[in-house]
Design an enzyme around this catalytic site. Structure first.
Site, PDB file in Angstrom:
ATOM      1  N   GLY A 133       1.208  -1.170  -0.356  1.00  0.00           N
ATOM      2  CA  GLY A 133      -0.120   0.184   0.113  1.00  0.00           C
ATOM      3  C   GLY A 133       0.824   1.099   0.199  1.00  0.00           C
ATOM      4  N   GLY A 134       0.968   2.270   1.136  1.00  0.00           N
ATOM      5  CA  GLY A 134       1.238   3.314   1.121  1.00  0.00           C
ATOM      6  C   GLY A 134       3.229   3.603   1.376  1.00  0.00           C
ATOM      7  N   GLY A 168      17.254   9.893 -34.421  1.00  0.00           N
ATOM      8  CA  GLY A 168      17.008  10.132 -33.117  1.00  0.00           C
ATOM      9  C   GLY A 168      17.552  10.400 -32.186  1.00  0.00           C
ATOM     10  N   ALA A 169      17.898   8.822 -31.845  1.00  0.00           N
ATOM     11  CA  ALA A 169      18.761   8.154 -30.948  1.00  0.00           C
ATOM     12  C   ALA A 169      20.192   8.577 -31.014  1.00  0.00           C
ATOM     13  CB  ALA A 169      18.895   6.579 -31.347  1.00  0.00           C
TER      14      ALA A 169
HETATM   15  C1  HXC Z   1      -2.147  -2.699  11.118  1.00  0.00           C
HETATM   16  C2  HXC Z   1      -0.653  -4.225  10.578  1.00  0.00           C
HETATM   17  C3  HXC Z   1      -1.085  -3.919   8.887  1.00  0.00           C
HETATM   18  C4  HXC Z   1      -1.143  -2.747   8.867  1.00  0.00           C
HETATM   19  C5  HXC Z   1      -0.042  -5.785   8.970  1.00  0.00           C
HETATM   20  N1  HXC Z   1      -0.912  -6.031  10.466  1.00  0.00           N
HETATM   21  N2  HXC Z   1       0.183  -4.657   7.912  1.00  0.00           N
HETATM   22  N3  HXC Z   1      -1.703  -3.947  10.991  1.00  0.00           N
HETATM   23  N4  HXC Z   1      -1.965  -1.649   9.891  1.00  0.00           N
HETATM   24  N5  HXC Z   1      -1.790  -2.117   7.570  1.00  0.00           N
HETATM   25  C6  HXC Z   1       0.218  -6.144  11.215  1.00  0.00           C
HETATM   26  C7  HXC Z   1      -1.334  -7.989  11.764  1.00  0.00           C
HETATM   27  O1  HXC Z   1      -2.305  -7.685  11.699  1.00  0.00           O
HETATM   28  C8  HXC Z   1      -0.201  -8.298  12.805  1.00  0.00           C
HETATM   29  O2  HXC Z   1      -0.925  -8.432  14.116  1.00  0.00           O
HETATM   30  C9  HXC Z   1       0.754  -8.139  12.033  1.00  0.00           C
HETATM   31  O3  HXC Z   1       1.146  -6.583  11.516  1.00  0.00           O
HETATM   32  C10 HXC Z   1       1.643  -9.425  11.273  1.00  0.00           C
HETATM   33  O4  HXC Z   1       1.172  -9.249  10.469  1.00  0.00           O
HETATM   34  P1  HXC Z   1       0.883 -10.718   9.695  1.00  0.00           P
HETATM   35  O5  HXC Z   1      -0.399 -10.180   8.853  1.00  0.00           O
HETATM   36  O6  HXC Z   1       1.151 -11.627  10.815  1.00  0.00           O
HETATM   37  O7  HXC Z   1       2.300 -10.856   8.983  1.00  0.00           O
HETATM   38  P2  HXC Z   1       2.397 -11.848   7.742  1.00  0.00           P
HETATM   39  O8  HXC Z   1       1.736 -13.189   7.291  1.00  0.00           O
HETATM   40  O9  HXC Z   1       3.758 -11.740   7.298  1.00  0.00           O
HETATM   41  O10 HXC Z   1       1.370 -10.509   6.319  1.00  0.00           O
HETATM   42  C11 HXC Z   1       2.732  -9.803   5.309  1.00  0.00           C
HETATM   43  C12 HXC Z   1       1.797  -8.953   5.174  1.00  0.00           C
HETATM   44  C13 HXC Z   1       0.050  -8.587   6.111  1.00  0.00           C
HETATM   45  C14 HXC Z   1       1.299  -9.341   4.235  1.00  0.00           C
HETATM   46  C15 HXC Z   1       2.511  -7.335   5.067  1.00  0.00           C
HETATM   47  O11 HXC Z   1      -0.038  -8.005   6.846  1.00  0.00           O
HETATM   48  C16 HXC Z   1      -0.938  -8.067   5.279  1.00  0.00           C
HETATM   49  O12 HXC Z   1      -1.619  -7.894   3.620  1.00  0.00           O
HETATM   50  N6  HXC Z   1      -0.990  -6.740   5.664  1.00  0.00           N
HETATM   51  C17 HXC Z   1      -2.163  -5.426   5.320  1.00  0.00           C
HETATM   52  C18 HXC Z   1      -1.195  -4.755   3.534  1.00  0.00           C
HETATM   53  C19 HXC Z   1      -2.155  -3.572   3.217  1.00  0.00           C
HETATM   54  O13 HXC Z   1      -3.382  -4.376   2.369  1.00  0.00           O
HETATM   55  N7  HXC Z   1      -1.102  -2.277   3.184  1.00  0.00           N
HETATM   56  C20 HXC Z   1      -2.750  -1.265   2.396  1.00  0.00           C
HETATM   57  C21 HXC Z   1      -2.705  -0.757   3.785  1.00  0.00           C
HETATM   58  S1  HXC Z   1      -3.438   0.640   3.090  1.00  0.00           S
HETATM   59  P3  HXC Z   1      -0.420  -9.030  15.020  1.00  0.00           P
HETATM   60  O14 HXC Z   1      -1.573  -8.469  15.909  1.00  0.00           O
HETATM   61  O15 HXC Z   1      -1.225 -10.617  14.816  1.00  0.00           O
HETATM   62  O16 HXC Z   1       0.801  -9.453  15.461  1.00  0.00           O
HETATM   63  C22 HXC Z   1      -2.385   1.799   2.662  1.00  0.00           C
HETATM   64  C23 HXC Z   1      -3.202   2.917   1.606  1.00  0.00           C
HETATM   65  C24 HXC Z   1      -2.092   4.293   2.019  1.00  0.00           C
HETATM   66  O17 HXC Z   1      -1.504   1.675   3.105  1.00  0.00           O
HETATM   67  C25 HXC Z   1      -2.174   5.082   1.289  1.00  0.00           C
HETATM   68  C26 HXC Z   1      -1.481   6.150   0.990  1.00  0.00           C
HETATM   69  C27 HXC Z   1      -0.499   6.727   0.039  1.00  0.00           C
END
Ligand code: HXC
Length: 513
Positions: free
Chosen positions: A167-168, A401-402
């Protein structure tokens, strides 16, 4: 607990991740945030920023989920004696997700680096915006991005992706100058689950945004590292070429390689047959100080080669067409690769040495529909915009051009050399004579023989480098073996170059991005 013991305990908590996490990450062949910083920085040099910071989010159980540092270790330190600002995301706390305070620390690190005029290095490992903090985490990202942009072209920004960048989490690295990805890392805007739900596509993490994909296909990653340690070695090597900020020259380092050394092997490198390939990296490795070439984007758009090298110890940027891949044709990806690199090098005062062997831009609908026109224009813009010393060596083909785009005299090259094997013209001999002698060839009893005759005449009179040299577009024609010393002498004269013609004042140009 007395106050000193309290400090000892609290410090320990900022430095040691939960035991089960460390075990898990080690099993994956990765390192914790602190271990990464320990390996990156000179021993004992780390000075933390906002060590005890904590988030202030409420709701979704956040009150009970707090750690000192809020999932990111940040501060100042030194690498091989040079000051840098660094941050390392700690996946052990909420997956390195970026909440308000986490973001504040990163933004402050970049801001501090900008004030001090020192490089900033990020070691990223993050699940993206911290979902529980809602718009506060988006604000945090926005503030990081703003500072990335303010720092662009002022201080070098390097990011290593050592885990997820979801994501971000992808945009701050994308706004930096260089991205190093470890083979265990991945970057994507939306993960496989969302991809499946929104467009029904089945794709794995690796296929979607693995390091190899980004290093070879998307070009998002500039360097591919085997593991965390390798990524850290790449950062250190890269840093050794870079100045700390845009007011400094890139750092000189003694290499012990005589700048006037001649290499007679170069004389035989370009094949007699103009359609035969050769490896331009051999030219680069022979011309510059031995072992000094650090290739950037080594696996992406391999029909062009870019990287840093030293000549007589002075760092330079090297740009080249690669005749060994697609005959060295320019296309969408190689245009982006070259233009971005030239712009970086100009920002940080690197002389740009360009080696030309290019038959033209790659034709066809895939390229045209993909916008090769606007991508190719980026090279022209970047070279024309660059005021740093520009030295160009035409090795063989320089067509159309290149030819203009690849650092020609007409775009402001300070010194242009050609090898006797150079061919400079609007187009190659065969294509040219088929157009200008179309009628004669149609009527001829022996068209192939006549075509060869015309081709020979075209080579002698038009493509010969002496024709371009007679116009002053080529300053000198040199034996390949002399290239190193000629470039070195030119560099020494150009070291204090100041752009002669002041450009009209403007806020900024509008490049074909
Ligand atoms: C809050 C998060 C998190 C997030 C992970 N965690 N991503 N908490 N916000 N974005 C937390 C999980 O809940 C978990 O907490 C711990 O981190 C470890 O994550 P796991 O999923 O157990 O680890 P893993 O299996 O290694 O997977 C990693 C991962 C997955 C692939 C990154 O966590 C995931 O898909 N996260 C979300 C990714 C995502 O969609 N991000 C986009 C957000 S939107 P616990 O409590 O179990 O330890 C965004 C837009 C912003 O970013 C735009 C700005 C320009």
């Amino acid at each position: 607990m007395d106050r000193f013991s309290e400090l000892v305990e609290k410090r320990r908590l900022t430095e040691v991740p939960p035991e089960d996490f460390a075990k898990k990450i080690h099993e994956q062949g990765r390192l914790t945030a602190h271990e990464r910083l320990e390996r990156l920085l000179d021993k004992g040099s780390f000075v933390p920023i906002a060590r005890f910071i904590q988030h202030r989010a409420t709701g979704f159980g956040m009150e009970s989920r707090k750690v000192f540092g809020d999932g990111v270790v940040a501060g100042l330190g030194s690498i091989d004696g040079r000051r840098v600002a660094v941050y390392a995301q700690d996946f052990s706390f909420m997956g390195g997700s970026v909440g308000e305070m986490h973001a504040y620390k990163i933004a402050r690190t970049i801001e501090t680096a900008l004030k001090l005029g020192i490089p900033v290095i990020g070691l990223n490992d993050s699940g993206g915006a911290r979902i529980q903090e809602g718009v506060d985490s988006l604000k945090g990202y926005g503030e990081i991005f703003y500072r990335n942009v303010m720092a662009s072209g002022v201080i070098p920004q390097i990011v290593a992706i050592m885990g997820p960048a979801a994501g971000g989490a992808v945009y701050s690295p994308a706004l930096a100058d260089f991205i190093v990805m470890t083979k265990k890392s991945y970057m994507f805007i939306t993960g496989p689950k969302v991809v499946k739900a929104s467009i029904g596509e089945d794709v794995t993490f690796e296929e979607l945004g693995g390091a190899e994909i980004h290093a070879t296909k998307s070009g998002v990653a500039h360097f591919l590292a085997e593991d965390d340690d390798h990524a850290i070695r790449i950062i250190k090597a890269l840093l050794s070429y870079l100045p700390s900020n845009n007011t400094e020259d890139p750092p000189y380092a003694e290499t012990g390689d005589d700048p006037f050394r001649e290499d007679s092997e170069l004389d035989g490198l370009v094949p007699e047959d103009p359609v035969k390939p050769y490896d331009v990296k051999e030219v680069i490795n022979r011309v510059f100080d031995k072992g000094s070439f650090l290739e950037v984007h080594a696996h992406f758009a391999t029909n062009a080669v870019v990287g840093f090298a030293r000549l007589g110890g002075f760092p330079v940027c090297v740009v080249a067409n690669q005749p060994a891949v697609s005959a060295g044709c320019l296309d969408i990806d190689s245009s982006d690769k070259i233009a971005r690199f030239v712009t970086f090098c100009d920002s940080f005062n690197f002389p740009i040495i360009t080696f030309v062997d290019v038959p033209g831009f790659l034709p066809g609908t895939y390229q045209e529909h993909g916008g090769v026109i606007r991508h190719g224009a980026k090279i022209i813009y970047a070279y024309a915009d660059a005021t740093t010393p520009k030295i160009t060596v035409i090795l063989r083909k320089a067509y159309g051009g290149a030819y203009i785009a690849m650092g020609s005299k007409h775009l402001g090259a300070d010194y242009v050399l050609a090898w006797p094997t150079a061919e400079i013209a609007v187009m190659g001999p065969r294509e040219a004579i088929e157009i200008i002698y179309k009628r004669e060839l149609e009527k001829a009893a022996n068209p192939e023989e006549l075509a060869k005759e015309f081709e020979e005449k075209y080579r002698k009179e038009i493509t010969t480098p002496y024709f371009a040299a007679s116009r002053g577009y080529v300053d000198d024609i040199v034996f390949p073996r002399e290239t190193r010393s000629y470039i070195y002498k030119a560099l020494m004269f150009l070291r204090d170059k100041r752009e002669k013609h002041p450009r009209p004042p403007r806020k900024h140009g509008v490049p074909p991005v």
